[in-house]
Design a protein around this motif. Structure first.
Motif, PDB file in Angstrom:
ATOM      1  N   ALA A  10       0.645  -1.096   0.083  1.00  0.00           N
ATOM      2  CA  ALA A  10      -0.207  -0.181   0.035  1.00  0.00           C
ATOM      3  C   ALA A  10       1.326   1.079  -0.284  1.00  0.00           C
ATOM      4  N   VAL A  11       1.803   1.051   0.484  1.00  0.00           N
ATOM      5  CA  VAL A  11       2.586   2.791   0.876  1.00  0.00           C
ATOM      6  C   VAL A  11       3.522   2.100  -0.463  1.00  0.00           C
ATOM      7  N   GLY A  12       3.747   1.342  -1.305  1.00  0.00           N
ATOM      8  CA  GLY A  12       4.460   1.639  -3.023  1.00  0.00           C
ATOM      9  C   GLY A  12       3.163   2.375  -3.843  1.00  0.00           C
ATOM     10  N   VAL A  13       2.673   1.976  -3.464  1.00  0.00           N
ATOM     11  CA  VAL A  13       1.285   2.120  -4.216  1.00  0.00           C
ATOM     12  C   VAL A  13       1.185   3.398  -4.224  1.00  0.00           C
ATOM     13  N   ILE A  80       5.968  -1.802 -12.534  1.00  0.00           N
ATOM     14  CA  ILE A  80       5.725  -0.734 -12.837  1.00  0.00           C
ATOM     15  C   ILE A  80       6.519  -0.072 -11.220  1.00  0.00           C
ATOM     16  N   GLY A  81       7.021  -0.713 -10.588  1.00  0.00           N
ATOM     17  CA  GLY A  81       8.396  -0.456 -10.048  1.00  0.00           C
ATOM     18  C   GLY A  81       9.673   0.323 -10.500  1.00  0.00           C
ATOM     19  N   GLY A  82       9.993  -0.065 -11.601  1.00  0.00           N
ATOM     20  CA  GLY A  82      11.196   0.553 -12.544  1.00  0.00           C
ATOM     21  C   GLY A  82      10.511   1.504 -13.330  1.00  0.00           C
ATOM     22  N   LYS A  83       9.493   1.620 -13.404  1.00  0.00           N
ATOM     23  CA  LYS A  83       8.516   3.220 -14.275  1.00  0.00           C
ATOM     24  C   LYS A  83       9.015   4.039 -12.875  1.00  0.00           C
ATOM     25  N   MET A  84       8.061   3.615 -11.735  1.00  0.00           N
ATOM     26  CA  MET A  84       8.578   5.123 -11.274  1.00  0.00           C
ATOM     27  C   MET A  84       9.814   5.261 -10.468  1.00  0.00           C
ATOM     28  N   ILE A  85      10.342   4.164 -10.508  1.00  0.00           N
ATOM     29  CA  ILE A  85      12.060   4.723 -10.522  1.00  0.00           C
ATOM     30  C   ILE A  85      12.717   5.261 -11.192  1.00  0.00           C
ATOM     31  N   LEU A 172       7.647  -1.640  -4.696  1.00  0.00           N
ATOM     32  CA  LEU A 172       6.728  -2.138  -5.702  1.00  0.00           C
ATOM     33  C   LEU A 172       7.747  -3.572  -6.111  1.00  0.00           C
ATOM     34  N   PHE A 173       9.290  -3.350  -6.844  1.00  0.00           N
ATOM     35  CA  PHE A 173       9.868  -4.442  -7.500  1.00  0.00           C
ATOM     36  C   PHE A 173      10.259  -5.175  -6.400  1.00  0.00           C
ATOM     37  N   ALA A 174      10.735  -5.543  -5.322  1.00  0.00           N
ATOM     38  CA  ALA A 174      11.229  -5.900  -3.921  1.00  0.00           C
ATOM     39  C   ALA A 174      10.264  -6.648  -4.096  1.00  0.00           C
ATOM     40  N   ILE A 175       8.537  -6.356  -3.183  1.00  0.00           N
ATOM     41  CA  ILE A 175       7.619  -7.276  -3.462  1.00  0.00           C
ATOM     42  C   ILE A 175       7.354  -8.545  -3.978  1.00  0.00           C
ATOM     43  N   GLY A 176       6.897  -7.840  -6.115  1.00  0.00           N
ATOM     44  CA  GLY A 176       7.073  -8.807  -6.867  1.00  0.00           C
ATOM     45  C   GLY A 176       8.320  -9.874  -6.878  1.00  0.00           C
ATOM     46  N   LEU A 177       9.597  -9.441  -6.764  1.00  0.00           N
ATOM     47  CA  LEU A 177      10.828 -10.332  -6.808  1.00  0.00           C
ATOM     48  C   LEU A 177      10.677 -11.362  -5.041  1.00  0.00           C
ATOM     49  N   LYS A 178       9.498 -10.694  -4.313  1.00  0.00           N
ATOM     50  CA  LYS A 178      10.072 -11.804  -3.122  1.00  0.00           C
ATOM     51  C   LYS A 178       8.243 -12.668  -3.352  1.00  0.00           C
ATOM     52  N   ILE A 179       7.849 -12.418  -3.801  1.00  0.00           N
ATOM     53  CA  ILE A 179       6.244 -13.348  -4.419  1.00  0.00           C
ATOM     54  C   ILE A 179       7.428 -13.980  -5.540  1.00  0.00           C
TER      55      ILE A 179
END
Length: 185
Positions: A10-13, A80-85, A172-179
């Protein structure tokens, strides 16, 4: 997906909405409570609605992609995370000085900042998350961050916009990697 992970997600989005809220706060000379509540309701509401839509889209075809759902979640969140970065490092970054809090303006900004949350909703479907808890947390956190963003923007200006987008993208990238790692190991 654990509750702590949903809070981090939630913090990420919320970071896109936070960044836009900072700009909205910067645009007004005299900060009014209505501006703060408007940003909180619009951005929090749409950040909750879009994952719900994405979740039901994801559930509708989850069985067909069950063997690769972790890859889909990783790619979506990673993109999404990469785009934000990348946006955080964009050289021509300026805040828009538009003090308009009208229905039309806030609607367009709310949709624009929550499109990524649609993909997050698809990822939540694949992760087997409790969608009702997730959208409640996402909406509340985004609403709070948006309210804070309007206030901070009015007080401090655009100084933190790129840092917020960078942190949100990293989360967001870290959560995707964790999944991905949980399903491949």
């Amino acid at each position: 997906m654990h509750f702590a992970e949903i809070i981090i997600l939630a913090v990420g989005v919320a970071m896109d909405a936070f960044a836009v809220s900072v700009c909205k706060g910067l645009s007004v000379n005299r900060l009014r409570p209505g501006y703060i509540f408007s940003a909180a309701l619009w951005f929090g509401g749409f950040q909750a609605l879009m994952p719900l839509i994405g979740y039901y889209l994801g559930v509708s075809f989850a069985d067909a992609v069950a063997s690769i759902d972790h890859w889909i979640a990783f790619v979506l969140l990673g993109f999404i995370g990469g785009k934000m970065i990348m946006e955080a490092f964009h050289k021509n970054e300026e805040c828009e000085y538009d003090p308009d809090f009208s229905f039309r303006t806030m609607f367009m900004l709310a949709v624009a900042t929550s499109i990524d949350a649609l993909a997050v909703g698809v990822s939540l479907a694949f992760a087997g998350a409790d969608i009702w808890s997730a959208i409640l947390v996402i909406g509340l956190i985004t609403g709070c961050f948006s309210a804070l963003g309007v206030w901070l923007g009015n007080v401090f200006g655009c100084r933190y916009k790129s840092k917020a987008e960078f942190c949100g993208g990293l989360i967001l990238f870290a959560i995707g990697l964790k999944i991905l790692l949980e399903h491949t190991m």
